[in-house]
Write a protein that holds these residues in place. Structure first.
Motif, short mmCIF file in Angstrom:
data_model
loop_
_atom_site.label_atom_id
_atom_site.label_comp_id
_atom_site.label_asym_id
_atom_site.label_seq_id
_atom_site.Cartn_x
_atom_site.Cartn_y
_atom_site.Cartn_z
N LEU A 72 130.02 23.45 22.08
CA LEU A 72 128.86 22.46 21.78
C LEU A 72 127.63 22.59 22.55
O LEU A 72 126.80 21.88 22.66
N ASN A 73 127.83 23.72 23.47
CA ASN A 73 126.73 23.70 24.28
C ASN A 73 126.25 25.58 24.19
O ASN A 73 126.90 26.36 23.81
N ILE A 74 125.04 25.93 24.87
CA ILE A 74 124.50 27.06 24.75
C ILE A 74 124.49 27.72 25.85
O ILE A 74 124.16 27.02 27.07
N SER A 75 125.04 28.90 26.15
CA SER A 75 125.06 29.53 27.70
C SER A 75 123.87 30.19 27.89
O SER A 75 123.06 30.14 26.98
N SER A 76 123.44 30.44 28.99
CA SER A 76 122.19 31.05 29.47
C SER A 76 121.87 32.30 28.77
O SER A 76 120.66 32.60 28.39
N LYS A 77 122.66 33.12 28.69
CA LYS A 77 122.75 34.42 27.88
C LYS A 77 122.45 33.92 26.24
O LYS A 77 121.48 34.64 25.81
N GLN A 78 123.13 33.30 25.89
CA GLN A 78 122.44 32.78 24.05
C GLN A 78 121.30 32.34 24.33
O GLN A 78 120.32 32.79 23.23
N LEU A 79 121.04 31.33 25.31
CA LEU A 79 119.64 31.07 25.15
C LEU A 79 118.57 31.91 25.51
O LEU A 79 117.44 32.04 24.61
N SER A 80 118.75 32.96 26.11
CA SER A 80 117.67 33.93 26.57
C SER A 80 117.74 34.94 25.54
O SER A 80 116.75 35.61 25.15
N PHE A 81 118.88 35.14 24.52
CA PHE A 81 118.67 36.04 23.44
C PHE A 81 117.80 35.27 22.28
O PHE A 81 117.18 35.58 21.76
N LEU A 82 118.04 33.75 22.19
CA LEU A 82 117.47 33.04 21.47
C LEU A 82 115.88 33.04 21.68
O LEU A 82 114.92 33.41 20.64
N ILE A 83 115.53 32.71 22.83
CA ILE A 83 114.04 33.23 23.29
C ILE A 83 113.47 34.51 23.05
O ILE A 83 112.36 34.35 22.33
N SER A 84 114.33 35.51 23.30
CA SER A 84 113.93 36.77 22.95
C SER A 84 113.52 37.06 21.49
O SER A 84 112.83 38.33 21.35
N LEU A 85 113.96 36.37 20.66
CA LEU A 85 113.72 36.87 19.20
C LEU A 85 112.52 36.69 18.41
O LEU A 85 112.14 36.96 17.63
N GLY A 86 111.82 35.69 19.34
CA GLY A 86 110.53 35.47 18.67
C GLY A 86 110.37 34.72 17.52
O GLY A 86 109.44 34.79 16.85
N ILE A 87 111.54 33.93 17.26
CA ILE A 87 111.56 33.11 16.00
C ILE A 87 110.80 31.75 16.09
O ILE A 87 110.34 31.49 16.99
#
Length: 152
Positions: A72-87
């Motif tokens: 139910l939560n987003i890890s710091s690595k997942q959040l970093s990945f999400l931000i890096s996508l530029g979506i």
């Protein structure tokens, strides 16, 4: 070299865990970006789901721009990945249980992600049923089509 392993019991009972994940799930991006890269880039969006089963159900319906949160939560690595996508758009699709746990988690995720994405580009769009594994391909397609048009 195996860095993690996930499996699911077919016959679930209240005494056994439904999912068993070995390895550190907080550092895992699933599905691997090479499998979802084209869909994520083409749609400039990603769908965040709770579990591997939901990723697989959506993929079977042709929806590939997904990422498994492993909970139910987003890890710091997942959040970093999400931000890096530029979506431009993040779709939060946690489970839709009667207890409302998924709904509360979706709001919490929206607040956490809101520091990095414009609020209007973070959409909570829960599955029509409890989760995507319980929905037919037709219902999954209908769910996907009901999303608002991509952000520009």
């Amino acid at each position: 070299r195996i860095i993690g392993f996930a499996a699911r019991l077919i016959e679930y009972n209240s005494f056994a865990p439904k999912w068993k994940i070995l390895g550190k799930k907080s550092g895992v991006i699933f599905p691997p970006y090479r499998l979802s890269k084209e869909a994520i880039q083409n749609q400039s969006s990603i769908i965040l789901v709770e579990g591997i089963g939901c990723v697989m159900a959506l993929a079977q319906a042709g929806i590939w721009n997904t990422m498994c949160l492993f909970g139910l939560n987003i890890s710091s690595k997942q959040l970093s990945f999400l931000i890096s996508l530029g979506i431009k758009r993040v779709i939060i699709a946690t489970n839709n249980e009667e207890s409302g746990v998924g709904n509360q988690a979706a709001l919490s995720l929206k607040n956490k992600i809101g520091a990095f994405f414009a609020e209007e580009n973070i959409i909570i769009h829960l599955p029509y049923d409890k989760d995507f594994m319980e929905m037919s391909k037709e219902k999954l397609s209908e769910w996907d089509k009901s999303l608002s048009k991509p952000c520009i």
